[in-house]
Design a protein around this motif. Structure first.
Motif, PDB file in Angstrom:
ATOM      1  N   PHE A 352       0.845  -1.195   0.000  1.00  0.00           N
ATOM      2  CA  PHE A 352       0.000   0.000   0.000  1.00  0.00           C
ATOM      3  C   PHE A 352       0.877   1.241   0.000  1.00  0.00           C
ATOM      4  CE2 PHE A 352      -2.166   3.455   2.199  1.00  0.00           C
ATOM      5  CZ  PHE A 352      -3.346   3.528   1.477  1.00  0.00           C
ATOM      6  N   GLN A 353       0.525   2.188  -0.853  1.00  0.00           N
ATOM      7  CA  GLN A 353       1.296   3.430  -0.915  1.00  0.00           C
ATOM      8  C   GLN A 353       0.346   4.617  -0.993  1.00  0.00           C
ATOM      9  OE1 GLN A 353       4.621   3.400  -3.537  1.00  0.00           O
ATOM     10  NE2 GLN A 353       5.030   5.587  -3.361  1.00  0.00           N
ATOM     11  N   ARG A 354       0.630   5.609  -0.151  1.00  0.00           N
ATOM     12  CA  ARG A 354      -0.108   6.871  -0.155  1.00  0.00           C
ATOM     13  C   ARG A 354       0.941   7.971  -0.187  1.00  0.00           C
ATOM     14  NH1 ARG A 354      -1.793   6.934   4.758  1.00  0.00           N
ATOM     15  NH2 ARG A 354      -3.841   5.947   4.615  1.00  0.00           N
ATOM     16  N   GLY A 355       1.036   8.673  -1.325  1.00  0.00           N
ATOM     17  CA  GLY A 355       2.111   9.642  -1.468  1.00  0.00           C
ATOM     18  C   GLY A 355       3.447   8.935  -1.372  1.00  0.00           C
ATOM     19  N   LEU A 356       4.321   9.415  -0.470  1.00  0.00           N
ATOM     20  CA  LEU A 356       5.626   8.781  -0.291  1.00  0.00           C
ATOM     21  C   LEU A 356       5.611   7.713   0.797  1.00  0.00           C
ATOM     22  CD1 LEU A 356       8.564  11.383  -0.497  1.00  0.00           C
ATOM     23  CD2 LEU A 356       8.236   9.296  -1.820  1.00  0.00           C
ATOM     24  N   THR A 357       4.505   7.550   1.488  1.00  0.00           N
ATOM     25  CA  THR A 357       4.403   6.517   2.517  1.00  0.00           C
ATOM     26  C   THR A 357       4.079   5.179   1.864  1.00  0.00           C
ATOM     27  OG1 THR A 357       3.729   8.053   4.249  1.00  0.00           O
ATOM     28  CG2 THR A 357       3.096   5.747   4.529  1.00  0.00           C
ATOM     29  N   GLN A 358       4.927   4.199   2.094  1.00  0.00           N
ATOM     30  CA  GLN A 358       4.758   2.882   1.466  1.00  0.00           C
ATOM     31  C   GLN A 358       4.951   1.790   2.522  1.00  0.00           C
ATOM     32  OE1 GLN A 358       7.872   0.992  -1.090  1.00  0.00           O
ATOM     33  NE2 GLN A 358       6.373   1.279  -2.734  1.00  0.00           N
ATOM     34  N   VAL A 359       3.989   0.872   2.577  1.00  0.00           N
ATOM     35  CA  VAL A 359       4.013  -0.199   3.574  1.00  0.00           C
ATOM     36  C   VAL A 359       3.773  -1.537   2.890  1.00  0.00           C
ATOM     37  CG1 VAL A 359       2.984  -1.106   5.689  1.00  0.00           C
ATOM     38  CG2 VAL A 359       3.121   1.367   5.344  1.00  0.00           C
ATOM     39  N   LEU A 360       4.635  -2.495   3.183  1.00  0.00           N
ATOM     40  CA  LEU A 360       4.475  -3.866   2.717  1.00  0.00           C
ATOM     41  C   LEU A 360       4.012  -4.714   3.891  1.00  0.00           C
ATOM     42  CD1 LEU A 360       4.906  -6.175   0.610  1.00  0.00           C
ATOM     43  CD2 LEU A 360       7.241  -6.363   1.500  1.00  0.00           C
ATOM     44  N   SER A 361       2.838  -5.322   3.778  1.00  0.00           N
ATOM     45  CA  SER A 361       2.296  -6.157   4.851  1.00  0.00           C
ATOM     46  C   SER A 361       2.202  -7.599   4.384  1.00  0.00           C
ATOM     47  CB  SER A 361       0.905  -5.665   5.273  1.00  0.00           C
ATOM     48  OG  SER A 361       0.974  -4.378   5.862  1.00  0.00           O
ATOM     49  N   THR A 362       2.523  -8.519   5.279  1.00  0.00           N
ATOM     50  CA  THR A 362       2.418  -9.944   4.988  1.00  0.00           C
ATOM     51  C   THR A 362       1.569 -10.615   6.056  1.00  0.00           C
ATOM     52  OG1 THR A 362       4.416 -10.493   6.241  1.00  0.00           O
ATOM     53  CG2 THR A 362       4.686  -9.984   3.908  1.00  0.00           C
TER      54      THR A 362
END
Length: 721
Positions: A352-362
């Motif tokens: 998931f990415q919002r603007g420059l914030t990016q998170v990879l969830s497993t």
């Protein structure tokens, strides 16, 4: 040991405050009691350290298992590293306390709350928060209090003030509100997809109770003859701030109004302006007041430049309604979402990415034995859903040593965990233990809400049948006097230089989690309500983008995820399944190559990567726990022979015996003359003796291929699930 105890009548309960008896060398101390819960809270102040340009506040919450009459379960048999829930309570104390200390204070401050006794009807956390305010006031530390906290639950249609642990578990809301005379300063909540209006009313309900506790603290100080120390800002040298305002205002404003630049470009431009100002100051005469001030305090230039940037950014939002990236106040940054970004050996993944914030969830699916055991004071002893949040230094373009998770990581993980729990499937329909890990790959504001969105994507990719997908957004605030602007989807600079960080998570139906932190001394409930309502369209917009990536949970689990069968047996028969010394259940697991967990309630969970093996284990357990009645007919096989008879497995794992006299109508000299091991026979239950042994007979029971009469039909075995 003399002391003074005062009581506060509060919502039908008595809160007792004992001062002057415990911890006499602490700056201030109070024992807060309600029911049989007792929390000792102390506040101590030490002289400031040279060169500190921030408030070195430490808030600790200490749990002692003797408070619940227990001995720690560790090898050392003593408390060690604080458990996760204790860390979250320490944060709960810190968050409403920190903004109430004056910005100029640089002394070392420490608040320590120790739970000495726990009554399961009275959680200790909100008592500790209120006690922190009282101890600080007694210590004479400059403080914009009093401050108090309460918990609000929702049972049916009724709000409950400071509910018990059991009421929290049964209810649809667990809300903690902290406030001051100026308004609400902190909110922490988990909700069962509640409408926004219900949550707003709960906050208002809680703040009314807070006002009573604030008045009680003021009366306590009056009764003790203590005058509250009100912060007075000391005189500070304004030469450097005035110089920067004159020399840099236009340049900084131009950078902040350049909406098409990236974050790195803006940061570099601001650094260049600051460097140019530093160079200009170094070129001044040696006896110039500005040069002398910066030489004596190396951090003065940086702090003054940051303060000027903050003022100009806030002014731009208040006057022009434009943020540093050109967005409108209620506009969300560009969203992108992907599901299944990692190979399917990972059970589920989402980016998931919002603007420059990016998170990879497993997401990883485990068996009931993977549940986390909680060795703390909370009545709940295990966790079936875990969310772990990691924030590596590269996510903000920095380098630093990689350490174990800190309070921030634990807190952000707990918030994302709380947001997802209300939409997880029931344990009896989906008996998996689930762990989600969110790796923050890039951070520019609201990574915790990015983790909520990434969690939803990864869980749906893993095939977890969520009741509803969940998204989240972080709201901000700029307040100058009565002039207020609420910001949707704040980025890093707006969080850093703003007055509020308000995270709102939920489904289309309603809110599942809230967390609000302030940098000012309080907000009216009306303003908080506006922020909650403004967050809803943002959440739904984000959710729409997420559903474009995956709109329903995948039908099949990853081939690498364990397969679970879950069913219920009579709890009184658990011992039958386990067997003497665990031999029976061990034999089943070895025979079927499965993993079996049995709860005290009688729920049996079988885990295996082979569906047929899991089915076989279930049949064996059902056979062991199946009630056999006299007169029932079964097909079975001869398992062993002894001189006086033969044993028959009539159900998986359950045997009965045919006495030699019951093998035939005629006299039988030797058991082997009639049956051999492995023979298939049809038997009738003749009797069940007082020791529970099953006695069988072949007499009068036609066998397969027997021409004498109609063959009786064996009793079908009904599943117990």
């Amino acid at each position: 040991m003399q002391g003074q105890t005062q009581s506060i009548s509060f919502d039908g309960r008595e809160i007792r405050l004992t001062t002057g008896r415990f911890a006499p060398q602490a700056g201030g101390s109070v024992l807060v009691e309600c029911g049989d819960t007792a929390v000792l809270v102390t506040a101590t102040r030490s002289s400031g350290r040279e060169g500190i340009d921030f408030l070195p506040l430490i808030c600790d919450y200490e749990e002692r298992l003797y408070a619940a009459g227990r001995i720690p379960g560790s090898y050392q048999r003593r408390e060690g590293r604080p458990p996760e829930r204790a860390t979250l309570t320490a944060r709960l104390i810190d968050r409403p306390m920190r903004p109430l200390f004056p910005g100029w204070l640089r002394d070392d401050l420490q608040v320590v709350a120790t739970c000495l006794s726990l009554d399961e009807r009275v959680p200790a956390d909100v008592l500790a928060v209120t006690g922190a305010s009282i101890a600080t006031l007694l210590a004479g530390i400059p403080f914009n209090g009093p401050m108090a906290a309460v918990r609000v639950g929702l049972l049916g249609d009724d709000f409950v003030l400071n509910p018990s642990f059991r009421e929290i578990e049964r209810g649809d809301l667990d809300l903690i509100v902290a406030g001051t005379p100026d308004g609400v300063v902190m909110v922490e909540a988990g909700g069962n997809q509640l409408p926004e209006q219900d949550v707003i009313e709960a906050i208002d309900f809680g703040y009314e109770a807070i006002c009573e506790l604030i008045k009680a603290q003021e009366q306590l100080l009056k009764d003790l003859g203590i005058e509250q120390v009100k912060p007075e800002t000391p005189q500070q040298d304004s030469t450097v701030p005035a110089y920067l305002e004159k020399q840099c205002t236009k340049a900084i404003s131009d950078v902040l109004k350049k909406f098409d630049q990236t974050k790195d470009e803006r940061d570099q431009a601001l650094d260049a302006i600051k460097a140019k100002a530093a160079e200009a100051i170094s070129g001044l005469k040696e006896d110039d007041a500005i040069r002398l001030a910066t030489a004596s305090n190396p951090k003065l230039l940086g702090n003054s430049f940051k303060a000027l940037t903050k003022t100009l950014m806030r002014r731009q939002i208040l006057k022009d309604g434009k943020r540093v990236d050109g967005r409108a106040l209620d506009e969300v940054r560009t969203i992108s979402a992907l599901a299944g970004v990692l190979p399917r050996r990972v059970h589920g993944s989402g980016l998931f990415q919002r603007g420059l914030t990016q998170v990879l969830s497993t997401a990883t699916l485990g068996t009931p034995s993977d549940a986390q055991e909680m060795d703390d004071l909370h009545p709940s002893t295990e966790k079936l859903y875990l969310h772990h949040y990691n924030f590596p230094p590269y996510s903000v373009g920095e380098t630093r040593p990689m350490r174990s998770p800190g309070r921030r990581e634990i807190g952000h993980g707990a918030l994302a965990e709380r947001a997802i729990i209300p939409v997880l499937p029931a344990k009896d329909t989906f008996p998996y233990v689930v762990r989600v890990v969110s790796e923050v790959l890039s951070s520019n504001g609201s990574t915790s809400m990015g983790s909520v969105c990434g969690s939803t994507l990864s869980l749906m990719d893993a095939g977890v049948p969520l009741k509803a997908p969940v998204s989240g957004a972080a709201m901000g605030l700029i307040k100058e006097g009565d002039d207020i602007r609420i910001l949707t989807d704040i980025q890093g600079i707006e969080d850093f230089l703003g007055d509020m960080d308000f995270k709102v998570a939920g489904s289309e139906k309603g809110i599942t989690a809230l967390q609000m932190d302030m940098k000012i001394t309080g907000l009216p409930v009306k303003t908080i309500a506006e922020a909650i309502n403004q967050a809803r369209p943002a959440r739904l917009h984000i959710l729409e983008k997420m559903l474009e990536a995956i709109d329903t949970p995948r039908e099949g689990l990853s081939p690498h995820a364990p397969r679970l069968l879950s069913f219920r047996i009579d709890p009184e028969l658990i011992g039958t399944v386990i067997g003497p010394g665990g031999r029976t259940i061990k034999g089943i697991t070895e025979r079927t190559n499965t993993k079996i967990d049995i709860e005290d309630s009688g729920i049996v969970t079988i885990a295996s990567h082979d569906g047929a093996a899991a089915d076989e284990a279930q049949k064996i357990i059902e056979g062991l726990t199946r009630k056999v009645n006299e007169g029932e007919v079964f097909n079975g096989s001869i398992t062993r022979i002894i001189p006086i008879g033969a044993f028959v497995e009539i159900l998986p794992g359950k045997e009965g015996m045919i006495h030699i006299s019951q093998l035939s109508e005629a006299r039988v000299e030797k058991v082997e003359d009639v049956v051999k091991v492995g023979d298939e026979v049809t038997v009738r239950v003749r009797e069940i003796d007082n020791r529970g042994r099953i006695n069988l007979t072949l007499r009068g029971v036609p066998q397969s291929g027997d021409a004498s009469g109609e063959e009786p039909q064996p009793t079908p075995v009904a599943p117990l699930s």
